[in-house]
Write a protein that holds these residues in place. Structure first.
Motif, PDB file in Angstrom:
ATOM      1  N   ARG A 107       0.417  -1.075  -0.335  1.00 28.73           N
ATOM      2  CA  ARG A 107       0.264  -0.157  -0.040  1.00 28.73           C
ATOM      3  C   ARG A 107       0.617   1.046   0.254  1.00 28.73           C
ATOM      4  NH1 ARG A 107      -4.688  -0.063   4.502  1.00 28.73           N
ATOM      5  NH2 ARG A 107      -2.425   0.789   5.828  1.00 28.73           N
ATOM      6  N   ASP A 108       0.105   2.128  -0.405  1.00 31.38           N
ATOM      7  CA  ASP A 108       1.220   3.852  -0.186  1.00 31.38           C
ATOM      8  C   ASP A 108       0.817   3.932   1.339  1.00 31.38           C
ATOM      9  OD1 ASP A 108       0.988   4.253  -3.620  1.00 31.38           O
ATOM     10  OD2 ASP A 108      -0.896   5.296  -3.317  1.00 31.38           O
ATOM     11  N   ARG A 109       0.027   3.749   2.279  1.00 30.54           N
ATOM     12  CA  ARG A 109       0.447   4.388   3.043  1.00 30.54           C
ATOM     13  C   ARG A 109       0.298   2.562   3.873  1.00 30.54           C
ATOM     14  NH1 ARG A 109      -4.217   4.412   6.568  1.00 30.54           N
ATOM     15  NH2 ARG A 109      -5.095   4.040   4.847  1.00 30.54           N
ATOM     16  N   VAL A 110       1.505   1.954   4.569  1.00 30.08           N
ATOM     17  CA  VAL A 110       1.959   1.271   5.488  1.00 30.08           C
ATOM     18  C   VAL A 110       1.865   1.528   6.569  1.00 30.08           C
ATOM     19  CG1 VAL A 110       3.856  -0.795   5.208  1.00 30.08           C
ATOM     20  CG2 VAL A 110       3.824   0.319   3.343  1.00 30.08           C
ATOM     21  N   VAL A 111       1.011   0.756   6.928  1.00 27.97           N
ATOM     22  CA  VAL A 111       1.038   1.022   8.492  1.00 27.97           C
ATOM     23  C   VAL A 111       2.172  -0.288   9.014  1.00 27.97           C
ATOM     24  CG1 VAL A 111      -0.397   0.014  11.307  1.00 27.97           C
ATOM     25  CG2 VAL A 111      -1.653   0.753   8.622  1.00 27.97           C
ATOM     26  N   PRO A 112       2.905   0.382  10.565  1.00 32.66           N
ATOM     27  CA  PRO A 112       4.524  -0.621  11.045  1.00 32.66           C
ATOM     28  C   PRO A 112       3.492  -1.765  11.185  1.00 32.66           C
ATOM     29  CG  PRO A 112       4.077   1.562  12.397  1.00 32.66           C
ATOM     30  CD  PRO A 112       2.846   1.066  11.269  1.00 32.66           C
ATOM     31  N   PRO A 113       4.557  -3.214  11.018  1.00 31.57           N
ATOM     32  CA  PRO A 113       4.251  -4.424  10.300  1.00 31.57           C
ATOM     33  C   PRO A 113       3.837  -4.756  12.535  1.00 31.57           C
ATOM     34  CG  PRO A 113       6.133  -3.805   9.346  1.00 31.57           C
ATOM     35  CD  PRO A 113       6.020  -2.827  10.495  1.00 31.57           C
ATOM     36  N   HIS A 114       4.843  -4.441  13.674  1.00 28.26           N
ATOM     37  CA  HIS A 114       3.874  -4.688  14.910  1.00 28.26           C
ATOM     38  C   HIS A 114       2.356  -4.336  14.527  1.00 28.26           C
ATOM     39  CE1 HIS A 114       5.028  -0.325  15.635  1.00 28.26           C
ATOM     40  NE2 HIS A 114       4.331  -0.731  16.506  1.00 28.26           N
ATOM     41  N   ILE A 115       1.899  -3.515  14.579  1.00 27.18           N
ATOM     42  CA  ILE A 115       0.660  -2.280  14.420  1.00 27.18           C
ATOM     43  C   ILE A 115      -0.230  -4.115  13.948  1.00 27.18           C
ATOM     44  CG2 ILE A 115      -1.160  -1.267  13.992  1.00 27.18           C
ATOM     45  CD1 ILE A 115       0.705  -0.274  16.284  1.00 27.18           C
ATOM     46  N   VAL A 116      -0.135  -4.291  12.359  1.00 25.89           N
ATOM     47  CA  VAL A 116      -0.648  -4.865  11.607  1.00 25.89           C
ATOM     48  C   VAL A 116      -0.551  -6.793  12.261  1.00 25.89           C
ATOM     49  CG1 VAL A 116      -0.724  -6.399   9.829  1.00 25.89           C
ATOM     50  CG2 VAL A 116      -0.028  -3.739   9.556  1.00 25.89           C
ATOM     51  N   ARG A 117       0.648  -6.885  13.099  1.00 26.00           N
ATOM     52  CA  ARG A 117       0.678  -8.422  13.574  1.00 26.00           C
ATOM     53  C   ARG A 117      -0.378  -7.928  15.130  1.00 26.00           C
ATOM     54  NH1 ARG A 117       5.702  -7.853  11.972  1.00 26.00           N
ATOM     55  NH2 ARG A 117       6.554  -7.025  13.514  1.00 26.00           N
ATOM     56  N   GLU A 118      -0.252  -7.372  15.785  1.00 21.24           N
ATOM     57  CA  GLU A 118      -1.523  -6.708  16.741  1.00 21.24           C
ATOM     58  C   GLU A 118      -2.649  -6.938  16.610  1.00 21.24           C
ATOM     59  OE1 GLU A 118      -1.990  -6.739  21.018  1.00 21.24           O
ATOM     60  OE2 GLU A 118      -0.440  -7.346  20.310  1.00 21.24           O
ATOM     61  N   TYR A 119      -2.961  -6.491  15.568  1.00 21.21           N
ATOM     62  CA  TYR A 119      -4.567  -5.860  15.150  1.00 21.21           C
ATOM     63  C   TYR A 119      -5.157  -7.288  14.832  1.00 21.21           C
ATOM     64  CZ  TYR A 119      -4.991  -1.321  15.978  1.00 21.21           C
ATOM     65  OH  TYR A 119      -4.844   0.116  16.731  1.00 21.21           O
ATOM     66  N   HIS A 120      -4.561  -8.147  14.264  1.00 26.64           N
ATOM     67  CA  HIS A 120      -4.562  -9.407  13.542  1.00 26.64           C
ATOM     68  C   HIS A 120      -5.006 -10.635  14.514  1.00 26.64           C
ATOM     69  CE1 HIS A 120      -4.158 -13.177  11.297  1.00 26.64           C
ATOM     70  NE2 HIS A 120      -4.954 -12.499  10.593  1.00 26.64           N
TER      71      HIS A 120
END
Length: 149
Positions: A107-120
Motif C-alpha cells: 500500500r501507499d500508506r504502510v502501517v508498521p508491521p507490529h501494529i498489523v500483527r497485533e491487530y490481527h
C-alpha cells in the motif's frame, strides 16, 4: 467491518455508495491533513458518531470503515445501533496474517508491521461477534477462498 490494517476493508467499502461509508481515516485527514495522525482520533470518532446517528436515525445503510478490532469499540457501535433499533451485520476480515502483511506492504500508506500483527491477533471469531450482538456475521475468507485465521 472488522479487520487489521491492509486486509481490504476500504477496498470492500468502495463497492458501495460513498455516502454509506463512515471512515475514521478520512476524518483524521480532515482534522489534521494526515490520516495517520492518531492524536486526531477523538475528533474523528465524534464526527463518526454524528454521521452514524444521522444515517441510523433515517434507517440508511452505514459501512463503518475502521479496524474495529477492540471489543469496546464494537460495543459502542452496537449500542448506537440498538438505540436506533437497527440490526448490525459484521464483515470479519479474517484473512491469513501473511496475506494481510503482504497487502499492507504494497500500500501507499504502510502501517508498521507490529501494529498489523497485533491487530490481527485481536481479531474476534464469528461466534464472539454473534455473542456481542451482531445479527449476522460474514467472513471475508469465505468469499476469497483464502481460509480463515
Amino acid at each position: 467491518m472488522i479487520g487489521p490494517p491492509g486486509c481490504g476493508k476500504s477496498t470492500f467499502a468502495g463497492r458501495y455508495p460513498a455516502s454509506w461509508r463512515v471512515c475514521l481515516d478520512e476524518y483524521r485527514l480532515a482534522a489534521t491533513d494526515d490520516m495517520t495522525d492518531q492524536s486526531a482520533t477523538p475528533v474523528a470518532a465524534r464526527i463518526q458518531e454524528l454521521l452514524l446517528d444521522a444515517r441510523l436515525s433515517r434507517s440508511l445503510p452505514v459501512l463503518v470503515d475502521a479496524t474495529n478490532v477492540f471489543a469496546h469499540v464494537r460495543a459502542g457501535l452496537l449500542a448506537r445501533a440498538r438505540y436506533w433499533q437497527r440490526p448490525v451485520v459484521g464483515v470479519l476480515f479474517d484473512l491469513p496474517l501473511k496475506t494481510v502483511e503482504d497487502r499492507n506492504m504494497s500500500r501507499d500508506r504502510v502501517v508498521p508491521p507490529h501494529i498489523v500483527r497485533e491487530y490481527h491477533r485481536l481479531l474476534p471469531t464469528p461466534g464472539q461477534l454473534l455473542n456481542e450482538g451482531f445479527a449476522t456475521v460474514y467472513s471475508a475468507s469465505e468469499f476469497t477462498g483464502q481460509g480463515a485465521v
